[in-house]
Design a protein around this motif. Structure first.
Motif, PDB file in Angstrom:
ATOM      1  N   ALA A   1      -0.032 -17.967  -7.220  1.00 56.84           N
ATOM      2  CA  ALA A   1       1.420 -17.888  -7.109  1.00 56.84           C
ATOM      3  C   ALA A   1       2.033 -18.402  -8.405  1.00 56.84           C
ATOM      4  O   ALA A   1       1.423 -19.197  -9.123  1.00 56.84           O
ATOM      5  N   SER A   2       3.232 -17.944  -8.694  1.00 58.15           N
ATOM      6  CA  SER A   2       3.901 -18.404  -9.915  1.00 58.15           C
ATOM      7  C   SER A   2       5.400 -18.436  -9.711  1.00 58.15           C
ATOM      8  O   SER A   2       5.978 -17.519  -9.125  1.00 58.15           O
ATOM      9  N   THR A   3       5.992 -19.510 -10.202  1.00 53.89           N
ATOM     10  CA  THR A   3       7.436 -19.576 -10.244  1.00 53.89           C
ATOM     11  C   THR A   3       7.942 -18.700 -11.382  1.00 53.89           C
ATOM     12  O   THR A   3       7.165 -17.998 -12.027  1.00 53.89           O
ATOM     13  N   ASN A   4       9.232 -18.746 -11.630  1.00 49.39           N
ATOM     14  CA  ASN A   4       9.865 -17.883 -12.623  1.00 49.39           C
ATOM     15  C   ASN A   4       9.472 -18.323 -14.030  1.00 49.39           C
ATOM     16  O   ASN A   4      10.204 -19.020 -14.712  1.00 49.39           O
ATOM     17  N   SER A   5       8.277 -17.914 -14.461  1.00 54.58           N
ATOM     18  CA  SER A   5       7.757 -18.350 -15.759  1.00 54.58           C
ATOM     19  C   SER A   5       7.298 -17.160 -16.579  1.00 54.58           C
ATOM     20  O   SER A   5       6.542 -16.321 -16.084  1.00 54.58           O
ATOM     21  N   PRO A   6       7.720 -17.088 -17.857  1.00 58.04           N
ATOM     22  CA  PRO A   6       7.245 -16.004 -18.717  1.00 58.04           C
ATOM     23  C   PRO A   6       5.775 -16.134 -19.086  1.00 58.04           C
ATOM     24  O   PRO A   6       5.201 -15.228 -19.684  1.00 58.04           O
ATOM     25  N   MET A   7       5.144 -17.251 -18.718  1.00 64.51           N
ATOM     26  CA  MET A   7       3.720 -17.434 -19.022  1.00 64.51           C
ATOM     27  C   MET A   7       2.816 -16.616 -18.114  1.00 64.51           C
ATOM     28  O   MET A   7       1.630 -16.451 -18.402  1.00 64.51           O
ATOM     29  N   LEU A   8       3.358 -16.120 -16.995  1.00 65.46           N
ATOM     30  CA  LEU A   8       2.504 -15.472 -16.000  1.00 65.46           C
ATOM     31  C   LEU A   8       1.747 -14.290 -16.585  1.00 65.46           C
ATOM     32  O   LEU A   8       0.528 -14.167 -16.417  1.00 65.46           O
ATOM     33  N   SER A   9       2.446 -13.393 -17.262  1.00 66.70           N
ATOM     34  CA  SER A   9       1.806 -12.187 -17.777  1.00 66.70           C
ATOM     35  C   SER A   9       0.663 -12.528 -18.724  1.00 66.70           C
ATOM     36  O   SER A   9      -0.448 -12.016 -18.597  1.00 66.70           O
ATOM     37  N   GLY A  10       0.926 -13.427 -19.674  1.00 62.22           N
ATOM     38  CA  GLY A  10      -0.113 -13.802 -20.625  1.00 62.22           C
ATOM     39  C   GLY A  10      -1.270 -14.541 -19.972  1.00 62.22           C
ATOM     40  O   GLY A  10      -2.421 -14.394 -20.391  1.00 62.22           O
TER      41      GLY A  10
ATOM     42  N   SER B   1       9.296 -24.242  -6.529  1.00 70.42           N
ATOM     43  CA  SER B   1       8.062 -24.989  -6.776  1.00 70.42           C
ATOM     44  C   SER B   1       7.647 -25.812  -5.551  1.00 70.42           C
ATOM     45  O   SER B   1       6.461 -26.024  -5.306  1.00 70.42           O
ATOM     46  N   SER B   2       8.630 -26.272  -4.775  1.00 69.88           N
ATOM     47  CA  SER B   2       8.302 -27.006  -3.562  1.00 69.88           C
ATOM     48  C   SER B   2       7.540 -26.113  -2.583  1.00 69.88           C
ATOM     49  O   SER B   2       6.603 -26.566  -1.908  1.00 69.88           O
ATOM     50  N   ARG B   3       7.917 -24.839  -2.513  1.00 66.49           N
ATOM     51  CA  ARG B   3       7.214 -23.905  -1.632  1.00 66.49           C
ATOM     52  C   ARG B   3       5.810 -23.622  -2.161  1.00 66.49           C
ATOM     53  O   ARG B   3       4.869 -23.450  -1.382  1.00 66.49           O
ATOM     54  N   ILE B   4       5.663 -23.585  -3.475  1.00 70.25           N
ATOM     55  CA  ILE B   4       4.338 -23.380  -4.063  1.00 70.25           C
ATOM     56  C   ILE B   4       3.392 -24.490  -3.645  1.00 70.25           C
ATOM     57  O   ILE B   4       2.242 -24.252  -3.281  1.00 70.25           O
ATOM     58  N   VAL B   5       3.871 -25.742  -3.662  1.00 72.34           N
ATOM     59  CA  VAL B   5       3.041 -26.864  -3.230  1.00 72.34           C
ATOM     60  C   VAL B   5       2.647 -26.689  -1.762  1.00 72.34           C
ATOM     61  O   VAL B   5       1.497 -26.919  -1.377  1.00 72.34           O
ATOM     62  N   GLU B   6       3.588 -26.257  -0.938  1.00 71.98           N
ATOM     63  CA  GLU B   6       3.288 -26.034   0.479  1.00 71.98           C
ATOM     64  C   GLU B   6       2.202 -24.974   0.649  1.00 71.98           C
ATOM     65  O   GLU B   6       1.276 -25.130   1.462  1.00 71.98           O
ATOM     66  N   LEU B   7       2.300 -23.884  -0.109  1.00 75.16           N
ATOM     67  CA  LEU B   7       1.307 -22.813  -0.013  1.00 75.16           C
ATOM     68  C   LEU B   7      -0.074 -23.297  -0.436  1.00 75.16           C
ATOM     69  O   LEU B   7      -1.091 -22.924   0.172  1.00 75.16           O
ATOM     70  N   LEU B   8      -0.124 -24.142  -1.461  1.00 71.85           N
ATOM     71  CA  LEU B   8      -1.396 -24.713  -1.885  1.00 71.85           C
ATOM     72  C   LEU B   8      -1.965 -25.627  -0.803  1.00 71.85           C
ATOM     73  O   LEU B   8      -3.155 -25.577  -0.487  1.00 71.85           O
ATOM     74  N   GLU B   9      -1.114 -26.453  -0.229  1.00 74.48           N
ATOM     75  CA  GLU B   9      -1.572 -27.374   0.808  1.00 74.48           C
ATOM     76  C   GLU B   9      -2.063 -26.616   2.041  1.00 74.48           C
ATOM     77  O   GLU B   9      -3.037 -27.016   2.687  1.00 74.48           O
TER      78      GLU B   9
ATOM     79  N   GLY C   1      -3.420 -23.743   2.018  1.00 73.06           N
ATOM     80  CA  GLY C   1      -4.550 -22.891   1.675  1.00 73.06           C
ATOM     81  C   GLY C   1      -4.185 -21.424   1.603  1.00 73.06           C
ATOM     82  O   GLY C   1      -5.074 -20.567   1.571  1.00 73.06           O
ATOM     83  N   ALA C   2      -2.885 -21.125   1.544  1.00 76.07           N
ATOM     84  CA  ALA C   2      -2.440 -19.736   1.461  1.00 76.07           C
ATOM     85  C   ALA C   2      -2.615 -19.177   0.053  1.00 76.07           C
ATOM     86  O   ALA C   2      -2.700 -17.955  -0.129  1.00 76.07           O
ATOM     87  N   VAL C   3      -2.630 -20.046  -0.968  1.00 78.63           N
ATOM     88  CA  VAL C   3      -2.930 -19.643  -2.338  1.00 78.63           C
ATOM     89  C   VAL C   3      -3.938 -20.629  -2.908  1.00 78.63           C
ATOM     90  O   VAL C   3      -4.095 -21.750  -2.410  1.00 78.63           O
ATOM     91  N   ASP C   4      -4.631 -20.199  -3.944  1.00 84.38           N
ATOM     92  CA  ASP C   4      -5.670 -21.026  -4.562  1.00 84.38           C
ATOM     93  C   ASP C   4      -5.169 -21.782  -5.787  1.00 84.38           C
ATOM     94  O   ASP C   4      -5.607 -22.906  -6.057  1.00 84.38           O
ATOM     95  N   ALA C   5      -4.281 -21.147  -6.557  1.00 81.62           N
ATOM     96  CA  ALA C   5      -3.797 -21.738  -7.802  1.00 81.62           C
ATOM     97  C   ALA C   5      -2.367 -21.273  -8.032  1.00 81.62           C
ATOM     98  O   ALA C   5      -1.911 -20.301  -7.420  1.00 81.62           O
ATOM     99  N   ALA C   6      -1.662 -21.970  -8.911  1.00 79.32           N
ATOM    100  CA  ALA C   6      -0.254 -21.620  -9.113  1.00 79.32           C
ATOM    101  C   ALA C   6       0.277 -22.199 -10.419  1.00 79.32           C
ATOM    102  O   ALA C   6      -0.218 -23.217 -10.910  1.00 79.32           O
ATOM    103  N   ILE C   7       1.286 -21.529 -10.954  1.00 81.84           N
ATOM    104  CA  ILE C   7       2.103 -22.078 -12.030  1.00 81.84           C
ATOM    105  C   ILE C   7       3.406 -22.551 -11.394  1.00 81.84           C
ATOM    106  O   ILE C   7       4.119 -21.762 -10.767  1.00 81.84           O
ATOM    107  N   ALA C   8       3.699 -23.836 -11.521  1.00 85.35           N
ATOM    108  CA  ALA C   8       4.898 -24.411 -10.924  1.00 85.35           C
ATOM    109  C   ALA C   8       5.673 -25.184 -11.993  1.00 85.35           C
ATOM    110  O   ALA C   8       5.211 -25.330 -13.125  1.00 85.35           O
ATOM    111  N   ALA C   9       6.851 -25.674 -11.612  1.00 88.96           N
ATOM    112  CA  ALA C   9       7.693 -26.409 -12.563  1.00 88.96           C
ATOM    113  C   ALA C   9       8.176 -27.699 -11.917  1.00 88.96           C
ATOM    114  O   ALA C   9       8.366 -27.780 -10.697  1.00 88.96           O
ATOM    115  N   ASP C  10       8.347 -28.733 -12.738  1.00 86.43           N
ATOM    116  CA  ASP C  10       9.012 -29.946 -12.297  1.00 86.43           C
ATOM    117  C   ASP C  10       9.759 -30.554 -13.478  1.00 86.43           C
ATOM    118  O   ASP C  10       9.866 -29.915 -14.545  1.00 86.43           O
ATOM    119  N   TYR C  11      10.265 -31.762 -13.316  1.00 81.61           N
ATOM    120  CA  TYR C  11      11.143 -32.368 -14.317  1.00 81.61           C
ATOM    121  C   TYR C  11      10.733 -33.816 -14.535  1.00 81.61           C
ATOM    122  O   TYR C  11      10.238 -34.474 -13.607  1.00 81.61           O
TER     123      TYR C  11
END
Length: 319
Positions: free
Chosen positions: A98-107, A129-137, A139-149
């Motif tokens: 899974a990936s949040t709104n990041s231009p790094m995804l394609s590369g 990004s909070s939902r991405i953490v939930e999906l990881l917890e 087991g719905a996704v294996d890896a992800a690009i997320a954002a925080d501050y």
């Protein structure tokens, strides 16, 4: 022309190869056939998807978004009717990413195909990004690009680990004729009277960090438009003078839009790669980290405004 999966495969092949000729070879087509197909696809979308140069081609900002979505569509199409591979010798289950709104995804995806071509990827876009953490917890996704501050780092259980890819300053996109574009940096307070385009709550601290920065600068935004969609459309509205927006530092502006750093760098964003220990092997996690880091370096190479900011911020007197 009606867009088909084969057209999406052509776009992805060109983006991966960086050359129409190399893409044609990989697809086992002739170069004129792929060139003709690309022209038809670009006519369908109404604008160029790739920039041509002496060393090959690279996606335009809009083209990069189209290619990223094409990869997602192809991954989902390839998964239709596929039986689970668990327990089947010699067959590897797709790495669900899974990936949040990041231009790094394609590369990152392209880099993984090069580094570990035998590991299939199934990519999905998840804004919060909070939902991405939930999906990881879950087991719905294996890896992800997320954002925080800074100071608001993502929290997760011991089943998940993460590694920072980059902490970058947030810049601002302005109409080219805006009064604040004269200097090398833009004081946030100078934008107190402007309308803002802001992405929605990401569950990780945005837009709270933005409003806190505005309050520290002595103002509350007078008008805010919530926007989550095509970056090309956002930039078109900015170019037409309808507002300004906080943007990623690597954003490549279209004509009549300028991307500038904020004076004092009041806003920062960190991109992280997170994964589950039980489904992502150490070799795969390391390849993901390397691919994401390389993808970000490529974005920086195409962002003169970010390189100029870095040169000012980190130059050493007398060097």
């Amino acid at each position: 022309m009606e867009l088909e999966l084969r057209h999406l495969r052509v776009l992805c092949a060109i983006a991966d190869a960086g050359s129409v000729g190399r893409a044609a070879s990989a697809l086992r087509y002739s170069q004129p056939a792929v060139s003709t197909q690309l022209r038809r696809i670009e006519r369908h979308f109404g604008e160029p998807l790739f920039e041509r140069g002496a060393l090959g081609v690279r996606p335009t900002p809009y083209g990069a978004e189209v290619v990223a979505r094409a990869r997602d569509v192809l991954a989902r199409a390839d998964a239709i009717g596929r039986r689970p591979a668990a327990g089947v010798p010699g067959v590897r289950r797709a790495l669900r990413m899974a990936s949040t709104n990041s231009p790094m995804l394609s590369g990152t995806v392209s880099g993984m195909r090069t580094r570990l071509p035998d590991v299939p990827l199934a990519v999905s876009s998840v804004y919060a990004s909070s939902r991405i953490v939930e999906l990881l917890e879950e087991g719905a996704v294996d890896a992800a690009i997320a954002a925080d501050y800074p100071g608001m780092e993502l929290r997760h259980s011991a089943a998940v680990t993460h590694r920072g890819i980059v902490t970058e300053p947030s810049f601002v996109a302005l109409p080219a004729g805006h009064r604040a574009t004269r200097g090398a940096e833009v004081p946030l307070a100078e934008l107190a009277g402007d309308a803002w385009f802001l992405t929605p709550d990401d569950g990780a601290g945005w837009p709270g960090v933005f409003y806190a920065a505005c309050a520290a600068a002595g103002f509350t935004p007078v008008a805010v438009h919530e926007f989550l969609g095509d970056q090309r459309q956002l930039q078109s509205m900015i170019a037409d003078g309808l507002g300004v927006s906080v943007v990623q530092a690597t954003l490549r502006p279209i004509p009549r839009v300028m991307v500038k750093p904020l004076a004092g760098t009041p806003l920062w964003c960190r991109y992280v790669l997170a994964w589950r220990h039980d489904t992502v092997a150490e070799e795969v996690a390391e390849a993901l980290c390397r691919a994401a880091t390389a993808a970000y370096r490529d974005l920086v190479a195409g962002s003169p405004h970010l390189r100029a900011w870095a040169a000012r911020m980190w130059s050493v007197d007398g060097s």
